[in-house]
Design an enzyme around this catalytic site. Structure first.
Site, PDB file in Angstrom:
ATOM      1  N   LYS A 288       5.397  12.190  -3.762  1.00  0.00           N
ATOM      2  CA  LYS A 288       6.258  11.555  -4.775  1.00  0.00           C
ATOM      3  C   LYS A 288       5.632  11.708  -6.152  1.00  0.00           C
ATOM      4  CE  LYS A 288       3.986   7.180  -4.237  1.00  0.00           C
ATOM      5  NZ  LYS A 288       3.233   7.323  -5.496  1.00  0.00           N
TER       6      LYS A 288
ATOM      7  N   ASP B 271      -0.736   6.100  -0.808  1.00  0.00           N
ATOM      8  CA  ASP B 271      -1.578   6.723  -1.842  1.00  0.00           C
ATOM      9  C   ASP B 271      -3.091   6.466  -1.723  1.00  0.00           C
ATOM     10  OD1 ASP B 271       0.988   7.218  -2.620  1.00  0.00           O
ATOM     11  OD2 ASP B 271       0.833   6.371  -4.627  1.00  0.00           O
TER      12      ASP B 271
ATOM     13  N   CYS C  65       2.552   1.092  -6.597  1.00  0.00           N
ATOM     14  CA  CYS C  65       3.281   1.838  -5.558  1.00  0.00           C
ATOM     15  C   CYS C  65       3.500   1.021  -4.292  1.00  0.00           C
ATOM     16  CB  CYS C  65       2.573   3.151  -5.265  1.00  0.00           C
ATOM     17  SG  CYS C  65       2.735   4.281  -6.671  1.00  0.00           S
TER      18      CYS C  65
END
Ligand code: VGL
Ligand code: ZN
Length: 197
Positions: A97, A11, A141
């Site tokens: 996601k 990310d 994450c």
């Protein structure tokens, strides 16, 4: 690093960098470090995966719909783009996601490619047994991806110099690192990997 290893970048998107909607303190600092890891894995012909948070406009993940987060990484927005300084290789496998409006999906193991392939299946097919993980955010994450990798029986190494956390509460990132270690994760920095090669 052996031939069954892969790099997983979590990310590194504009919204998690300074000036983004959910800026991680010093989030952009991971980029030059990750670029060196990318070069290292490319040199060895090892696969590189990059996950992205990829939310619909309405999701229970956001404050306005019951979650805890400000709006961020909405599909197709500038905030959802990978930071332009991140040197992703042409053959990077992108995992999206957070697409399901009812789920947070912090882990990259919930990610799918544009053609619908699921991350755990790709890992199995390519016989990848070791993951090196860095990116944003350490306490969400990155942590959940590392823990899920361990649950899948993979050897997982957290790249400490290539990760930063949100730290909603002071110390969250340190706690996250301790949790990952206790679950069996190893930790390493660039020098460790460069010495391995
Ligand atoms: C993340 C908070 C909300 C992350 C994603 O990428 O760590 N954190 N959504
Ligand atoms: Zn999110």
């Amino acid at each position: 690093m052996d031939k069954n290893a892969a790099l997983l970048i979590i990310d590194v998107q504009n919204d998690f960098c300074p000036n983004g909607n959910l800026a991680v303190p010093e989030g952009n600092r991971v980029i030059p470090v990750l670029n060196r890891y990318i070069a290292l894995f490319r040199e060895k012909g090892l696969p590189i995966f990059a996950s992205r948070d990829w939310h619909p406009e309405k999701t229970s993940h956001f404050k306005s719909f019951g979650g805890i987060w400000p709006v961020h990484c909405v599909q197709g927005s500038d905030g959802a783009k990978f930071h332009s300084d991140l040197q992703l290789p042409p053959d990077v496998v992108i995992l999206s996601k957070g697409v399901d409006p009812q789920r947070d999906d912090y882990s990259a193991f919930q990610g799918v490619t544009d053609s619908g392939a699921r991350f755990p299946d790709i890992l199995r097919e390519r016989r990848i047994s070791k993951l090196y993980v860095g990116g944003l955010a350490t306490d969400y994450c990155v942590k959940e991806s590392v823990l899920e990798g361990l649950r899948h029986g993979l050897a997982v190494t957290l790249l400490e110099d290539a990760s930063r956390g949100v730290d909603l509460e002071t110390g969250d990132s340190e706690k996250a690192v301790a949790t990952m270690r206790a679950a069996g994760a190893m930790t390493a920095s660039l020098a460790d990997l460069e010495n391995l090669s």
